[in-house]
Write an enzyme that holds these catalytic residues in place. Structure first.
Site, PDB file in Angstrom:
ATOM      1  N   GLY A 202      10.986  -1.384 -10.219  1.00  0.00           N
ATOM      2  CA  GLY A 202      11.192  -2.569 -10.240  1.00  0.00           C
ATOM      3  C   GLY A 202       9.793  -3.306  -9.704  1.00  0.00           C
TER       4      GLY A 202
ATOM      5  CD  GLN B 155       5.811  -5.030  -5.804  1.00  0.00           C
ATOM      6  OE1 GLN B 155       6.673  -5.251  -6.297  1.00  0.00           O
ATOM      7  NE2 GLN B 155       5.257  -3.612  -5.644  1.00  0.00           N
TER       8      GLN B 155
ATOM      9  CG  HIS C  55      11.696  -1.908  -2.885  1.00  0.00           C
ATOM     10  ND1 HIS C  55      11.488  -0.823  -2.131  1.00  0.00           N
ATOM     11  CD2 HIS C  55      10.598  -2.316  -3.581  1.00  0.00           C
ATOM     12  CE1 HIS C  55      10.043  -0.758  -2.282  1.00  0.00           C
ATOM     13  NE2 HIS C  55       9.674  -1.856  -3.228  1.00  0.00           N
ATOM     14  CD  GLU C  56      11.115  -4.447  -6.760  1.00  0.00           C
ATOM     15  OE1 GLU C  56      10.103  -5.262  -6.489  1.00  0.00           O
ATOM     16  OE2 GLU C  56      10.794  -3.225  -6.563  1.00  0.00           O
TER      17      GLU C  56
ATOM     18  CB  CYS D 257       6.489   0.580  -2.620  1.00  0.00           C
ATOM     19  SG  CYS D 257       6.050  -1.067  -3.025  1.00  0.00           S
ATOM     20  CG  LEU D 258       5.230   0.217  -8.661  1.00  0.00           C
ATOM     21  CD1 LEU D 258       5.365  -0.931  -9.994  1.00  0.00           C
ATOM     22  CD2 LEU D 258       4.889   1.380  -9.210  1.00  0.00           C
TER      23      LEU D 258
ATOM     24  CG  HIS E  63       7.985  -6.263  -2.670  1.00  0.00           C
ATOM     25  ND1 HIS E  63       6.920  -6.239  -2.146  1.00  0.00           N
ATOM     26  CD2 HIS E  63       8.787  -5.297  -3.257  1.00  0.00           C
ATOM     27  CE1 HIS E  63       6.705  -4.636  -2.202  1.00  0.00           C
ATOM     28  NE2 HIS E  63       7.570  -4.267  -2.869  1.00  0.00           N
TER      29      HIS E  63
END
Length: 169
Positions: free
Chosen positions: A46, A51, A131-132, A89-90, A135
């Site tokens: 995701g 981000q 999670h997204e 996480c990216l 963000h």
């Protein structure tokens, strides 16, 4: 399509709250395509627009178990069955932690065309969407950990990424 630069912790942009999407024109479609291209290049599940430095309430999810999803203005309206899920996480490459989440969520969102949808998500899809959505509100997954667990995770992250500074600890 373009691969966008993914911001990494402690970039202060990751703490900002995204604004609702109001324009459902061709620029939004291009941004969604770029988010998917970036997600696949990073081998993620995701990716949220903040981000990549864009403060819009938009995220893309592809857990490779069904149709990839672009969620515009997503909002979790129900959740149940607390669980712990190991997340990465990216924006925090190289570290993972068990995070308290919900196994089942109901999310309302708009499609890239502005149509309103409701999705019942379970397990990995529920965790990924939650999670997204975090963000979009300027939260990262370590915010859901206790202070000692969060500090340990960030210390490990800074050990793996010495070019970063830990002044935010």
């Amino acid at each position: 399509m373009t691969i966008l630069n993914v911001l990494t912790w402690p970039d202060p942009f990751l703490r900002q709250t995204a604004k609702p999407v109001t324009d459902f024109g061709p620029e939004l479609k291009t941004l969604i395509d770029d988010l998917f291209e970036t997600l696949y290049a990073q081998k993620g599940a995701g990716l949220a627009a903040p981000q990549v430095g864009i403060l819009q309430r938009l995220c893309v999810v592809d857990i490779r178990q069904g149709e990839p999803l672009a969620l515009v203005n997503p909002r979790i309206v129900a959740q149940d069955e607390e669980i712990e899920w190991t997340e990465g996480c990216l924006s925090l490459p190289g570290v993972r932690a068990k995070v308290p989440r919900f196994n089942n969520i109901t999310v309302e969102y708009q499609t890239p065309f502005g149509d309103t949808q409701t999705l019942l998500a379970h397990e990995l899809l529920a965790v990924c969407i939650a999670h997204e959505c975090d963000h979009l509100d300027g939260r990262l997954y370590f915010d859901r950990l206790g202070s000692l667990e969060a500090r340990a995770l960030l210390n490990n992250y800074f050990d793996l990424n010495p070019a970063k500074t830990n002044e935010d600890l």
